[in-house]
Motif scaffolding. Sequence first.
Motif, short mmCIF file in Angstrom:
data_model
loop_
_atom_site.label_atom_id
_atom_site.label_comp_id
_atom_site.label_asym_id
_atom_site.label_seq_id
_atom_site.Cartn_x
_atom_site.Cartn_y
_atom_site.Cartn_z
N MET A 1 0.83 -1.20 0.00
CA MET A 1 0.00 0.00 0.00
C MET A 1 0.87 1.25 0.00
SD MET A 1 -1.56 0.10 3.89
CE MET A 1 -0.56 -0.18 5.34
N LYS A 2 0.30 2.38 -0.44
CA LYS A 2 1.07 3.62 -0.42
C LYS A 2 0.98 4.28 0.96
CE LYS A 2 1.62 8.25 -2.31
NZ LYS A 2 1.21 9.28 -3.27
N ILE A 3 2.14 4.60 1.50
CA ILE A 3 2.22 5.24 2.81
C ILE A 3 3.02 6.53 2.66
CG2 ILE A 3 3.06 5.00 5.18
CD1 ILE A 3 2.90 1.89 4.72
N VAL A 4 2.47 7.63 3.16
CA VAL A 4 3.20 8.90 3.15
C VAL A 4 3.76 9.12 4.55
CG1 VAL A 4 3.04 11.40 2.81
CG2 VAL A 4 1.67 9.85 1.38
N VAL A 5 5.06 9.33 4.64
CA VAL A 5 5.69 9.59 5.94
C VAL A 5 6.08 11.06 5.98
CG1 VAL A 5 7.56 8.99 7.53
CG2 VAL A 5 6.53 7.20 6.09
N ILE A 6 5.31 11.82 6.75
CA ILE A 6 5.59 13.26 6.91
C ILE A 6 6.73 13.38 7.93
CG2 ILE A 6 4.66 15.50 7.64
CD1 ILE A 6 3.30 14.51 5.10
N GLY A 7 7.82 14.03 7.53
CA GLY A 7 9.02 14.02 8.37
C GLY A 7 9.85 12.78 8.09
N GLY A 8 9.74 12.29 6.86
CA GLY A 8 10.41 11.05 6.47
C GLY A 8 11.92 11.15 6.36
N THR A 9 12.46 12.37 6.54
CA THR A 9 13.92 12.53 6.52
C THR A 9 14.49 12.67 7.93
OG1 THR A 9 13.58 14.92 6.28
CG2 THR A 9 13.97 13.67 4.26
N GLY A 10 13.64 12.68 8.96
CA GLY A 10 14.09 12.91 10.33
C GLY A 10 14.66 11.66 10.98
#
Length: 251
Positions: A1-10
């Motif tokens: 499934m598609k998951i968006v990780v907000i702050g995915g660079t932290g």
Amino acid sequence: MKIVVIGGTGLIGSKVVSRLRAAGHEVLAASPASGVNTLTGEGLDEAMAGAHTVLDVSNSPSFEDKAVMEFFQTATGNLLAAEARAGVKHHVALSVVGTDRLPDSGYFRAKVAQEKLIRESKMPYTIVHSTQFFEFLGSIAQSGVQGDEVHLSPAYVQPIASDDVADAVADYTVGSPKNATVEIAGPERVRLSELVQRYLKASNDPRTVVADVHARYFGAELKDDTLVPGPGPRIGALGFEAWFALPKAPR
Ligand SMILES: NC(=O)c1ccc[n+]([C@@H]2O[C@H](COP(=O)([O-])OP(=O)(O)OC[C@H]3O[C@@H](n4cnc5c(N)ncnc54)[C@H](OP(=O)(O)O)[C@@H]3O)[C@@H](O)[C@H]2O)c1
């Protein structure tokens, strides 16, 4: 499934993104650098297209009272609205054990506001409350510096390694919405002042920690149990010594 990780660079975001990709999910690691800004709304609708789940592990660039409240309120509002427009099915957010017991802290007031927006939205959700990350011990020590001493509360803490946080958050992200708050913590309950002394000693830092019940933790005095979880948290594998022995542990 598609998951968006907000702050995915932290710190946590990058570790969760790796875990979710290794499990075969389509993951968008979203941050201002990748053109997704929750504070301004830039890139949000494009990021949400086709997403099933959104994980929010972003953090405010400033911890100043007004700025941090503005960040968590505006960003969370923008994010939840974009999720609703796109038909997202699950919103997962990372917050802190004890958030609702720290009203004197501007940072924790802002986290309470973030959680309230999530609970009051129509979006199915899971809020993960974590204790302090071991990686945060240096900043905690720095916050108590007074000359050659470090003044900190002797209240109890139960810190957790960021790798254990990432394992737990990845599991909750692919699980069903709890529509509740779950707690995660490390394996050892210790006094904050004693743990930071151990950390400084292990780091060959000669400073002494002074236990002071009135020392403020990001603006708030602590009671013994303010920062510790209730019954039955998910417990991480790594204790302080095992974490500190990792080659990548910050000194
Ligand atoms: N520190 C602790 O001990 C602790 C304990 C429990 C819970 N938490 C929670 O854990 C969460 C994550 O912490 P962390 O230490 O992993 O954070 P972090 O390393 O500081 O990373 C923050 C992330 O947020 C992104 N970001 C900043 N402004 C943004 C914006 N306007 N729009 C979208 N993304 C934005 C950053 O992107 P850029 O890299 O592009 O700036 C970065 O990816 C926080 O919500 C915190 O409350 C922390």
